[in-house]
Design a protein around this motif. Structure first.
Motif, PDB file in Angstrom:
ATOM      1  N   PHE A  29      13.989 -14.936  22.365  1.00 38.24           N
ATOM      2  CA  PHE A  29      14.711 -13.845  22.088  1.00 38.24           C
ATOM      3  C   PHE A  29      15.448 -13.382  23.132  1.00 38.24           C
ATOM      4  O   PHE A  29      16.761 -12.924  23.246  1.00 38.24           O
ATOM      5  N   SER A  30      14.761 -13.483  24.395  1.00 37.68           N
ATOM      6  CA  SER A  30      15.593 -13.090  25.586  1.00 37.68           C
ATOM      7  C   SER A  30      16.668 -13.707  26.065  1.00 37.68           C
ATOM      8  O   SER A  30      17.744 -13.321  26.502  1.00 37.68           O
ATOM      9  N   GLY A  31      16.512 -15.218  25.809  1.00 43.71           N
ATOM     10  CA  GLY A  31      17.889 -16.084  26.091  1.00 43.71           C
ATOM     11  C   GLY A  31      18.788 -15.805  25.202  1.00 43.71           C
ATOM     12  O   GLY A  31      19.991 -15.680  25.536  1.00 43.71           O
ATOM     13  N   LEU A  82       6.949  -7.867  11.781  1.00 47.60           N
ATOM     14  CA  LEU A  82       6.969  -7.231  12.845  1.00 47.60           C
ATOM     15  C   LEU A  82       6.476  -5.960  12.922  1.00 47.60           C
ATOM     16  O   LEU A  82       6.398  -5.318  11.817  1.00 47.60           O
ATOM     17  N   ASN A  83       5.973  -5.694  14.095  1.00 51.48           N
ATOM     18  CA  ASN A  83       5.334  -4.253  14.298  1.00 51.48           C
ATOM     19  C   ASN A  83       6.192  -3.207  14.846  1.00 51.48           C
ATOM     20  O   ASN A  83       5.813  -2.285  15.197  1.00 51.48           O
ATOM     21  N   THR A  84       7.521  -3.496  14.999  1.00 43.86           N
ATOM     22  CA  THR A  84       8.465  -2.475  15.335  1.00 43.86           C
ATOM     23  C   THR A  84       9.222  -2.186  14.125  1.00 43.86           C
ATOM     24  O   THR A  84       9.884  -3.025  13.334  1.00 43.86           O
ATOM     25  N   ARG A  85       9.600  -0.841  14.102  1.00 46.22           N
ATOM     26  CA  ARG A  85      10.531  -0.259  12.998  1.00 46.22           C
ATOM     27  C   ARG A  85      11.934  -0.853  13.008  1.00 46.22           C
ATOM     28  O   ARG A  85      12.433  -1.174  14.176  1.00 46.22           O
TER      29      ARG A  85
HETATM   30  C1  LIG Z   1       2.844 -12.067  17.617  1.00 46.34           C
HETATM   31  C2  LIG Z   1       3.914 -11.237  18.349  1.00 46.34           C
HETATM   32  C3  LIG Z   1       4.469 -10.378  17.792  1.00 46.34           C
HETATM   33  C4  LIG Z   1       5.572  -9.480  18.521  1.00 46.34           C
HETATM   34  N1  LIG Z   1       5.926  -8.386  17.703  1.00 46.34           N
HETATM   35  C5  LIG Z   1       6.896  -7.526  18.451  1.00 46.34           C
HETATM   36  C6  LIG Z   1       7.632  -6.602  17.584  1.00 46.34           C
HETATM   37  O1  LIG Z   1       7.402  -6.332  16.383  1.00 46.34           O
HETATM   38  N2  LIG Z   1       8.332  -5.927  18.363  1.00 46.34           N
HETATM   39  C7  LIG Z   1       8.717  -5.988  19.689  1.00 46.34           C
HETATM   40  O2  LIG Z   1       9.677  -5.190  20.188  1.00 46.34           O
HETATM   41  N3  LIG Z   1       8.231  -6.985  20.147  1.00 46.34           N
HETATM   42  C8  LIG Z   1       7.223  -7.804  19.698  1.00 46.34           C
HETATM   43  N4  LIG Z   1       6.601  -8.828  20.367  1.00 46.34           N
HETATM   44  C9  LIG Z   1       7.122  -9.019  22.012  1.00 46.34           C
HETATM   45  C10 LIG Z   1       8.528  -9.418  22.115  1.00 46.34           C
HETATM   46  O3  LIG Z   1       9.145  -9.670  21.161  1.00 46.34           O
HETATM   47  C11 LIG Z   1       8.437 -10.936  22.989  1.00 46.34           C
HETATM   48  O4  LIG Z   1       7.748 -10.281  24.276  1.00 46.34           O
HETATM   49  C12 LIG Z   1       9.821 -11.400  23.263  1.00 46.34           C
HETATM   50  O5  LIG Z   1      10.349 -11.935  21.921  1.00 46.34           O
HETATM   51  C13 LIG Z   1       9.799 -12.384  24.376  1.00 46.34           C
HETATM   52  O6  LIG Z   1      10.680 -13.389  23.894  1.00 46.34           O
HETATM   53  P1  LIG Z   1      11.047 -14.286  25.160  1.00 46.34           P
HETATM   54  O7  LIG Z   1      12.263 -14.900  24.818  1.00 46.34           O
HETATM   55  O8  LIG Z   1      11.157 -13.601  26.559  1.00 46.34           O
HETATM   56  O9  LIG Z   1       9.819 -15.254  25.337  1.00 46.34           O
HETATM   57  P2  LIG Z   1       9.600 -16.390  24.522  1.00 46.34           P
HETATM   58  O10 LIG Z   1       9.331 -16.152  23.091  1.00 46.34           O
HETATM   59  O11 LIG Z   1       8.149 -16.894  25.197  1.00 46.34           O
HETATM   60  O12 LIG Z   1      10.589 -17.781  24.881  1.00 46.34           O
HETATM   61  C14 LIG Z   1      10.705 -18.121  26.230  1.00 46.34           C
HETATM   62  C15 LIG Z   1      11.510 -19.632  25.765  1.00 46.34           C
HETATM   63  O13 LIG Z   1      11.783 -20.253  27.053  1.00 46.34           O
HETATM   64  C16 LIG Z   1      11.519 -21.757  26.949  1.00 46.34           C
HETATM   65  N5  LIG Z   1      11.149 -21.952  28.339  1.00 46.34           N
HETATM   66  C17 LIG Z   1       9.998 -21.757  29.163  1.00 46.34           C
HETATM   67  N6  LIG Z   1      10.006 -22.383  30.253  1.00 46.34           N
HETATM   68  C18 LIG Z   1      11.061 -23.235  30.338  1.00 46.34           C
HETATM   69  C19 LIG Z   1      11.602 -24.003  31.170  1.00 46.34           C
HETATM   70  N7  LIG Z   1      11.134 -24.194  32.438  1.00 46.34           N
HETATM   71  N8  LIG Z   1      12.764 -24.502  31.002  1.00 46.34           N
HETATM   72  C20 LIG Z   1      13.500 -24.259  29.848  1.00 46.34           C
HETATM   73  N9  LIG Z   1      12.931 -23.598  28.716  1.00 46.34           N
HETATM   74  C21 LIG Z   1      11.615 -22.908  29.269  1.00 46.34           C
HETATM   75  C22 LIG Z   1      10.257 -21.678  25.909  1.00 46.34           C
HETATM   76  O14 LIG Z   1      10.168 -22.920  25.627  1.00 46.34           O
HETATM   77  C23 LIG Z   1      10.597 -20.708  25.087  1.00 46.34           C
HETATM   78  O15 LIG Z   1      11.294 -21.119  23.953  1.00 46.34           O
HETATM   79  C24 LIG Z   1       5.738  -9.651  19.902  1.00 46.34           C
HETATM   80  C25 LIG Z   1       5.192 -10.580  20.728  1.00 46.34           C
HETATM   81  C26 LIG Z   1       4.109 -11.340  19.790  1.00 46.34           C
HETATM   82  C27 LIG Z   1       3.337 -12.407  20.616  1.00 46.34           C
END
Ligand SMILES: Cc1cc2nc3c(=O)[nH]c(=O)nc-3n(C[C@H](O)[C@H](O)[C@H](O)COP(=O)(O)OP(=O)(O)OC[C@H]3O[C@@H](n4cnc5c(N)ncnc54)[C@H](O)[C@@H]3O)c2cc1C
Length: 468
Positions: free
Chosen positions: A30-32, A73-76
């Motif tokens: 999601f962050s990317g 999801l647990n966010t509205r």
């Molecule tokens: C079960 C669950 C439910 C959630 N529900 C909610 C919600 O309802 N509302 C809310 O606000 N938040 C929620 N969250 C939290 C929030 O959404 C997450 O923190 C957020 O989605 C994080 O996304 P991200 O892309 O940073 O991380 P990630 O989803 O961990 O994605 C990181 C990506 O980076 C890649 N990566 C890692 N290292 C490397 C590398 N060296 N080179 C290339 N690629 C790499 C990985 O393969 C992965 O695809 C939830 C979290 C969880 C665990």
């Protein structure tokens, strides 16, 4: 959904510096994806965007993608817009989705207060990404399926990314969006497990390790797929997620100045919750209010108190901020009340042939929880030990935050160094900043940070052409 074939592909020889600025986003969770959307909507001049992730699918990321369409999801909805300044964007997207509108007629005309499946949110993010890309004929996007293993500085403020592909060019800007790191293999399931033939208890038994939303997800997934066995949740602190209110809880918070020390702050918040409930409001509205103060509060605490918070209070804080939709919470309560699921407080140790070794809280005697299926649902932290992070830290491009939970970053995601300076062109968006910014693992905070980073990148690349 995969993205092969969607994007223009353009390779450059290693070391070649292109006239068009090159931006790398490491991680397509999601962050990317959010960073990519924010860049395409904010940086008005042409650029080349390269997205790295060995995970071949583009979705809401590891945390938000789900194999079950029913995982909620647990966010509205009202807090999940990916459009800056338009809090209703996700609601509008849902309203324009005829299939969804037909399935959820009760919420018409708006869906702001409801909770929706993760998959739907993931589809929304992907669609907004595709639209942002379609609107920009002046940029190119390339998807790479390699993990990035190191980043080094090259040519003043440019960066060389190392991955399996030796042809990676030099980048002007890098956004780290690696979240919880690279995913690990799936949990052992009954069908594959050698434990199946060694059942030591009469009734099937599963153990779930952890106490956050993932535990609940797994518990409901087991039950929804017909699993009738005993379930034991093993939680270090024993705090499971609390409930959301049926309707939205508008944020409230006392106007008085916050005290300085951690114990006084805790007393202050408890008193505010009690008062809110006496006045007919909810403690949830105080927690929502607290989130607005969380960043300044966190900044004001000395490192010792931050560590104290992490050790003793984070589990309670998390159980009150990451809340469950009421219906899910009631299911959990029923499970626990009927005894089909039990909660055990203590530490899960190593796995054994017949289950999991476990040390109950307050005891030093290890015991075994017999279970044919063990699911590790513990929250993963950003992985500072991975080669990519180690390369950044050892070359002085980034440093761990005070608690070593992730990297030291500011609100715009800029990597911060010991002397307070930032590293031009290097950003970390999302959970990597958890030790610096409270709640930066949640969607609304990630969205704001991604736009702030994109705005700064626009200024750095072309100081004359601010976004309109
Ligand atoms: C079960 C669950 C439910 C959630 N529900 C909610 C919600 O309802 N509302 C809310 O606000 N938040 C929620 N969250 C939290 C929030 O959404 C997450 O923190 C957020 O989605 C994080 O996304 P991200 O892309 O940073 O991380 P990630 O989803 O961990 O994605 C990181 C990506 O980076 C890649 N990566 C890692 N290292 C490397 C590398 N060296 N080179 C290339 N690629 C790499 C990985 O393969 C992965 O695809 C939830 C979290 C969880 C665990």
């Amino acid at each position: 959904m995969t993205v092969q074939g969607l994007f223009a592909t353009k390779f450059h020889a290693k070391g070649q510096v292109s006239a068009i600025p090159r931006i790398a986003v490491v991680g397509r969770g999601f962050s990317g994806m959010m960073s990519a959307i924010a860049l395409m909507k904010t940086v008005r001049t042409p650029f080349h965007l390269q997205l790295f992730d060995p995970n071949s699918s583009v979705s809401g990321g590891q945390a938000l993608s789900s194999t079950r369409s029913s995982t909620i999801l647990n966010t509205r909805v009202r807090d999940l817009s990916v459009s800056l300044g338009d809090a209703d964007d996700f609601n509008d997207w849902l309203c324009s989705n005829a299939e969804f509108r037909a399935a959820v007629p009760a919420a018409i005309p708006g869906f702001r207060q409801i909770f929706v499946p993760k998959q739907l949110f993931s589809d929304y993010v992907y669609q907004r990404f595709s639209e942002a890309l379609a609107a920009r004929k002046d940029i190119t996007v390339q998807v790479c399926h390699d993990p990035v293993v190191s980043i080094r500085r090259r040519h003043a403020n440019r960066f060389l990314l190392e991955s399996a592909n030796p042809a990676n060019p030099i980048f002007d800007t890098v956004i780290l969006a690696t979240g919880y790191g690279l995913s690990e293999p799936e949990a052992v399931t009954e069908d594959q497990s050698p434990l199946r033939s060694q059942r030591l208890v009469a009734r099937p038994h599963a153990a779930l390790l952890g106490s956050g939303i993932r535990v609940l997800d797994q518990l409901l997934q087991l039950r929804d797929s017909g699993y009738t066995g005993q379930i034991t949740i093993v939680s270090k602190h024993g705090f499971l997620p609390q409930s959301h209110t049926p309707n939205s809880a508008d944020p409230v918070f006392p106007a008085e100045e916050l005290p300085q020390s951690l114990p006084e702050i805790v007393r202050f918040i408890r008193a505010a919750c009690r008062k809110a409930e006496e006045e007919g409001r909810s403690w949830q509205s105080v927690m929502n209010g607290l989130r607005r103060h969380a960043r300044s509060l966190w900044r004001s605490l000395p490192a010792r108190q931050k560590r104290q918070f992490n050790r003793h209070l984070r589990a309670i804080y998390d159980s009150h901020r990451n809340r469950l939709p009421e219906a899910m919470y009631l299911r959990l309560k029923r499970e626990l009340a009927e005894g089909n699921t039990v909660l055990r407080r203590g530490t899960a140790d190593r796995r054994g042939l017949s289950g999991i070794f476990f040390t109950p809280a307050g005891s030093d005697v290890e015991e075994v929880i017999y279970a044919e299926r063990v699911f590790d649902c513990r929250c993963r932290a950003p992985n500072l030990a991975m080669p990519l992070m180690q390369s950044l830290i050892s070359s002085g491009l980034a440093m761990p935050d005070e608690l070593s939970l992730g990297l030291a970053v500011n609100l715009r995601g800029e990597a911060c160094l010991e002397d307070g300076s930032t590293v031009d062109g290097l950003f970390a968006v999302g959970p990597l900043g958890l030790g610096s910014l409270p709640d930066i693992d949640l969607v609304p905070e990630i969205v704001s940070q991604a736009y702030a980073a994109a705005d700064k990148i626009g200024q750095q690349l072309h100081p004359q052409s601010r976004a309109v």
